[in-house]
Design a protein around this motif. Structure first.
Motif, PDB file in Angstrom:
ATOM      1  N   PHE A 229       9.721  10.600   1.021  1.00  0.00           N
ATOM      2  CA  PHE A 229       9.456  10.509  -0.414  1.00  0.00           C
ATOM      3  C   PHE A 229       8.249   9.613  -0.672  1.00  0.00           C
ATOM      4  CE2 PHE A 229      10.249   9.090  -4.832  1.00  0.00           C
ATOM      5  CZ  PHE A 229      10.170  10.348  -5.424  1.00  0.00           C
ATOM      6  N   GLN A 230       8.219   8.464  -0.055  1.00  0.00           N
ATOM      7  CA  GLN A 230       7.089   7.548  -0.195  1.00  0.00           C
ATOM      8  C   GLN A 230       7.074   6.651   1.042  1.00  0.00           C
ATOM      9  OE1 GLN A 230       4.089   6.526  -0.896  1.00  0.00           O
ATOM     10  NE2 GLN A 230       4.406   6.585  -3.121  1.00  0.00           N
ATOM     11  N   ALA A 231       5.925   6.121   1.394  1.00  0.00           N
ATOM     12  CA  ALA A 231       5.825   5.130   2.469  1.00  0.00           C
ATOM     13  C   ALA A 231       4.901   4.022   1.985  1.00  0.00           C
ATOM     14  CB  ALA A 231       5.283   5.757   3.756  1.00  0.00           C
ATOM     15  N   THR A 232       5.417   2.809   1.954  1.00  0.00           N
ATOM     16  CA  THR A 232       4.670   1.659   1.463  1.00  0.00           C
ATOM     17  C   THR A 232       4.546   0.631   2.576  1.00  0.00           C
ATOM     18  OG1 THR A 232       5.503   2.006  -0.785  1.00  0.00           O
ATOM     19  CG2 THR A 232       4.573  -0.154  -0.280  1.00  0.00           C
ATOM     20  N   MET A 233       3.311   0.297   2.930  1.00  0.00           N
ATOM     21  CA  MET A 233       3.096  -0.745   3.926  1.00  0.00           C
ATOM     22  C   MET A 233       3.063  -2.102   3.231  1.00  0.00           C
ATOM     23  SD  MET A 233       0.479  -0.717   7.122  1.00  0.00           S
ATOM     24  CE  MET A 233      -1.073  -0.851   6.206  1.00  0.00           C
ATOM     25  N   ILE A 234       3.731  -3.089   3.844  1.00  0.00           N
ATOM     26  CA  ILE A 234       3.941  -4.399   3.214  1.00  0.00           C
ATOM     27  C   ILE A 234       3.482  -5.496   4.172  1.00  0.00           C
ATOM     28  CG2 ILE A 234       5.641  -5.940   2.156  1.00  0.00           C
ATOM     29  CD1 ILE A 234       7.456  -3.438   1.854  1.00  0.00           C
TER      30      ILE A 234
ATOM     31  N   HIS B 130       0.855  -1.191   0.000  1.00  0.00           N
ATOM     32  CA  HIS B 130       0.000   0.000   0.000  1.00  0.00           C
ATOM     33  C   HIS B 130       0.890   1.239   0.000  1.00  0.00           C
ATOM     34  CE1 HIS B 130      -3.223  -2.773   1.496  1.00  0.00           C
ATOM     35  NE2 HIS B 130      -3.945  -2.001   0.714  1.00  0.00           N
ATOM     36  N   ASP B 131       0.991   1.896  -1.164  1.00  0.00           N
ATOM     37  CA  ASP B 131       1.703   3.164  -1.244  1.00  0.00           C
ATOM     38  C   ASP B 131       0.897   4.266  -0.555  1.00  0.00           C
ATOM     39  OD1 ASP B 131       3.693   1.980  -2.770  1.00  0.00           O
ATOM     40  OD2 ASP B 131       2.891   2.679  -4.689  1.00  0.00           O
ATOM     41  N   TYR B 132       1.581   5.322  -0.174  1.00  0.00           N
ATOM     42  CA  TYR B 132       0.981   6.528   0.413  1.00  0.00           C
ATOM     43  C   TYR B 132       0.257   6.255   1.726  1.00  0.00           C
ATOM     44  CZ  TYR B 132       2.131   8.791  -3.989  1.00  0.00           C
ATOM     45  OH  TYR B 132       2.813   9.291  -5.075  1.00  0.00           O
ATOM     46  N   VAL B 133       0.707   5.248   2.467  1.00  0.00           N
ATOM     47  CA  VAL B 133       0.060   4.981   3.752  1.00  0.00           C
ATOM     48  C   VAL B 133       0.278   6.149   4.709  1.00  0.00           C
ATOM     49  CG1 VAL B 133       2.027   3.746   4.770  1.00  0.00           C
ATOM     50  CG2 VAL B 133      -0.299   3.173   5.485  1.00  0.00           C
ATOM     51  N   HIS B 134       1.350   6.913   4.515  1.00  0.00           N
ATOM     52  CA  HIS B 134       1.606   8.087   5.358  1.00  0.00           C
ATOM     53  C   HIS B 134       0.638   9.227   5.063  1.00  0.00           C
ATOM     54  CE1 HIS B 134       3.565   9.109   1.598  1.00  0.00           C
ATOM     55  NE2 HIS B 134       3.811  10.337   2.019  1.00  0.00           N
ATOM     56  N   TYR B 135      -0.011   9.193   3.928  1.00  0.00           N
ATOM     57  CA  TYR B 135      -1.019  10.190   3.576  1.00  0.00           C
ATOM     58  C   TYR B 135      -2.410   9.745   4.015  1.00  0.00           C
ATOM     59  CZ  TYR B 135      -4.162  13.002   0.666  1.00  0.00           C
ATOM     60  OH  TYR B 135      -5.175  13.819   0.228  1.00  0.00           O
ATOM     61  N   GLU B 136      -2.697   8.467   3.869  1.00  0.00           N
ATOM     62  CA  GLU B 136      -4.060   7.990   4.099  1.00  0.00           C
ATOM     63  C   GLU B 136      -4.369   7.687   5.557  1.00  0.00           C
ATOM     64  OE1 GLU B 136      -5.556   6.254  -0.105  1.00  0.00           O
ATOM     65  OE2 GLU B 136      -4.907   4.761   1.356  1.00  0.00           O
ATOM     66  N   ASP B 137      -3.358   7.473   6.389  1.00  0.00           N
ATOM     67  CA  ASP B 137      -3.616   7.096   7.779  1.00  0.00           C
ATOM     68  C   ASP B 137      -2.819   7.983   8.730  1.00  0.00           C
ATOM     69  OD1 ASP B 137      -3.169   5.489  10.368  1.00  0.00           O
ATOM     70  OD2 ASP B 137      -4.730   4.329   9.347  1.00  0.00           O
TER      71      ASP B 137
END
Length: 307
Positions: free
Chosen positions: A119-124, A84-91
């Motif tokens: 730059f980006q945060a991706t939850m894995i 899940h890209d942009y987890v720092h924006y959505e949560d």
């Protein structure tokens, strides 16, 4: 979306967790660094609970438009590796923990930078399925996918939610590979690893090693809970199958130094490379995507006069 201006001051206890001069030199030589304990047990518990809530459907907001190459698992994709890209924006709860200034201060020491931004945060989420092909991440380095970035000092913080070792398919580095001169042209690897044949990427790694007269030395990051693995944007890395019986859960927090800006990158056919940010972030005065947009690329750390 707005955030309060963070206080970038560290406590004396936090300063003791920063990389030493010798560790900074080791990072420059090897391309990776395993930190001390940067997150408390409570913070990791909060990350885990927030991710559970996220997987159950919670969002504080969603992206205003869907970028063309967004990694975003949905239940319909099945029991495969989730990104899940942009987890720092959505949560907001996840963002609040990831924005801990200590993380930015460690990255700033390693990158020798005065400022660090997200730059980006991706939850894995790597399910405990040893035979699931999506669980194996082939060799690649992150700068391949950041061709529109001017910086060569970007780096990634890999933050597992638990002890993370070989059985879980932990992230594994190719030692010193960030110092290799890469073979191939400007099109060499701008396609994401998920869109390419694993054997092709393995061959690319071997060819680059031969070209540089280097050994392919694989270093699995055995990461205790609360510790963080950092790697340079040109360090080859990948991960293997999860054979542990438990899901491997983590966030890849991609970081940029304050000098990073958008640069146009064309492929050999004349087409222009587009990163997902380019349809989301605000524009600079000359019309380029602004990789300093505080909504999507908030500042984690900025050095003060005493730092």
């Amino acid at each position: 979306m707005s955030h309060p201006q963070p206080d970038f001051k560290l406590t004396e206890d936090e300063k003791a967790l920063l990389p030493t001069d010798e560790e900074v030199r080791d990072y420059a030589e090897h391309g990776w660094y395993l930190s001390r304990k940067l997150f408390t047990d409570d913070e990791i518990d909060m990350l885990t609970a927030a991710s559970d809530r996220f997987y159950a459907g919670h969002r504080d907001r969603t992206l205003p438009v869907r970028p063309p190459r967004l990694a975003y698992w949905t239940p319909g994709d099945g029991d495969v590796q989730r990104h899940h890209d942009y987890v720092h924006y959505e949560d907001d709860r996840i963002a609040a923990i990831l924005r801990k200034p200590l993380i930015g201060a460690v990255a700033a020491r390693l990158a020798q930078a005065e400022e660090i931004r997200v730059f980006q945060a991706t939850m894995i989420y790597k399910p405990p399925r040893p035979d699931e092909p999506s669980n194996v991440v082939p060799w690649h380095f992150d700068k391949h996918y950041w061709a529109t970035c001017s910086s060569q000092r970007m780096l990634t913080a890999f933050v597992p939610f638990h002890d993370c070792g070989d059985e879980m398919g932990t992230i594994t580095m190719i030692d010193g590979s960030h110092r290799w001169r890469e073979t191939g042209g400007r099109d060499s690897a701008t396609r994401h690893f998920a869109e390419r044949d694993r054997c092709e990427l393995e061959a690319m790694l071997e060819e680059n090693a031969r070209h540089n007269g280097a050994e392919v030395l694989k270093v699995p990051m055995r990461i205790p809970r609360g510790h963080v693995s950092f790697h340079h944007c040109r360090t080859y890395h990948g991960s293997g199958a999860n054979v542990s019986g438990w899901p491997r859960r983590a966030i890849s927090l991609h970081l940029q130094d304050g000098a990073n800006t958008y640069v146009r990158h064309e492929l050999s056919d004349g087409s222009e490379v587009v990163y997902n940010h380019d349809v989301l972030v605000r524009r600079t005065a000359d019309g380029r995507p602004d990789y300093a947009d505080p909504v999507f690329c908030p500042t984690l750390w900025a050095a003060g006069p005493d730092d």
